[in-house]
Design a protein around this motif. Structure first.
Motif, PDB file in Angstrom:
ATOM      1  N   ARG A   1       0.793  -1.236   0.000  1.00 26.16           N
ATOM      2  CA  ARG A   1       0.000   0.000   0.000  1.00 26.16           C
ATOM      3  C   ARG A   1       0.823   1.283   0.000  1.00 26.16           C
ATOM      4  NH1 ARG A   1      -3.105  -2.516   4.564  1.00 26.16           N
ATOM      5  NH2 ARG A   1      -1.693  -1.213   5.742  1.00 26.16           N
ATOM      6  N   ILE A   2       2.126   1.200   0.201  1.00 24.77           N
ATOM      7  CA  ILE A   2       2.942   2.420   0.284  1.00 24.77           C
ATOM      8  C   ILE A   2       3.059   3.053  -1.106  1.00 24.77           C
ATOM      9  CG2 ILE A   2       5.235   3.345   0.821  1.00 24.77           C
ATOM     10  CD1 ILE A   2       5.573   1.129   2.851  1.00 24.77           C
ATOM     11  N   PRO A   3       2.735   4.328  -1.227  1.00 22.06           N
ATOM     12  CA  PRO A   3       2.875   5.002  -2.527  1.00 22.06           C
ATOM     13  C   PRO A   3       4.351   5.110  -2.935  1.00 22.06           C
ATOM     14  CG  PRO A   3       1.682   6.389  -0.951  1.00 22.06           C
ATOM     15  CD  PRO A   3       2.162   5.200  -0.215  1.00 22.06           C
ATOM     16  N   VAL A   4       4.598   5.195  -4.229  1.00 26.23           N
ATOM     17  CA  VAL A   4       5.961   5.262  -4.752  1.00 26.23           C
ATOM     18  C   VAL A   4       6.706   6.461  -4.168  1.00 26.23           C
ATOM     19  CG1 VAL A   4       7.344   5.528  -6.850  1.00 26.23           C
ATOM     20  CG2 VAL A   4       5.350   4.037  -6.861  1.00 26.23           C
ATOM     21  N   SER A   5       6.018   7.577  -3.968  1.00 27.38           N
ATOM     22  CA  SER A   5       6.688   8.761  -3.403  1.00 27.38           C
ATOM     23  C   SER A   5       7.226   8.469  -1.996  1.00 27.38           C
ATOM     24  CB  SER A   5       5.730   9.949  -3.366  1.00 27.38           C
ATOM     25  OG  SER A   5       4.594   9.647  -2.567  1.00 27.38           O
ATOM     26  N   GLU A   6       6.479   7.679  -1.209  1.00 28.89           N
ATOM     27  CA  GLU A   6       6.939   7.302   0.128  1.00 28.89           C
ATOM     28  C   GLU A   6       8.092   6.299   0.040  1.00 28.89           C
ATOM     29  OE1 GLU A   6       6.102   8.297   3.380  1.00 28.89           O
ATOM     30  OE2 GLU A   6       5.259   9.925   2.198  1.00 28.89           O
TER      31      GLU A   6
END
Length: 169
Positions: free
Chosen positions: A48-53
């Motif tokens: 679930r972690i976005p690519v930006s994170e």
């Protein structure tokens, strides 16, 4: 200057590793969990972690991945393994699987040692003390009932004996 290049390389490896982890989880969750040695909760979070994170996480100066072989002998055996790639993959899977089992056994043994220390330092957990107290109280009640029953039997025998002699109490 050399250090800056190394840090850039570490960050690049971290980002590649995090993106690969996420892609593996999203493609074949069970295989990814086995290969990455992670549990359901970690797989859920990583997926679930976005690519930006992920990019932000990758910017640390420490490697986020670790080398799975536990000692030099394992690495030597893989290097010296037969030239057949399929056999080398099987050999690596066996070695890494045994490492995981050994690590799980080590964790269980450490948990047992910590539990034994806790019991030794603090005495038995509260639930055990309560159950032991309940057992003692039940034993005391039974013993008191037996004594009372014995007294009643003695009294009845004594009363019956008096009646047989013609005497009343």
């Amino acid at each position: 200057m050399q250090t800056d290049h190394l840090l850039d390389d570490i960050r690049e490896v971290n980002l590649s590793y995090l993106l690969l982890m996420q892609r593996l989880i999203n493609t074949d969750r069970e295989a990814a969990m086995f290969r990455l040695k992670i549990d359901d909760e970690m797989a859920d979070l990583l997926s679930r972690i976005p690519v930006s994170e992920l990019a932000r996480l990758a910017r640390c100066n420490q490697l986020l991945c670790h080398f799975s072989l536990s000692d030099a002998d394992q690495l030597h055996s893989l290097i010296r393994a037969t030239g057949d790639d399929s056999m080398r993959q099987v050999h690596a899977a066996i070695l890494l699987g045994s490492n995981e089992r050994r690590a799980a056994n080590d964790r269980r043994q450490e948990e047992r040692r910590q539990g034994d220390r806790r019991i030794h330092d603090q005495g038995p957990p509260e639930g055990i003390e309560r159950r032991q107290g309940e057992r003692r109280a039940e034993g005391d009640r039974r013993q008191a009932q037996r004594r009372a029953a014995d007294r009643n039997e003695d009294g009845e025998q004594t009363g019956e004996g008096r009646k047989a002699d013609g005497r009343n109490g």
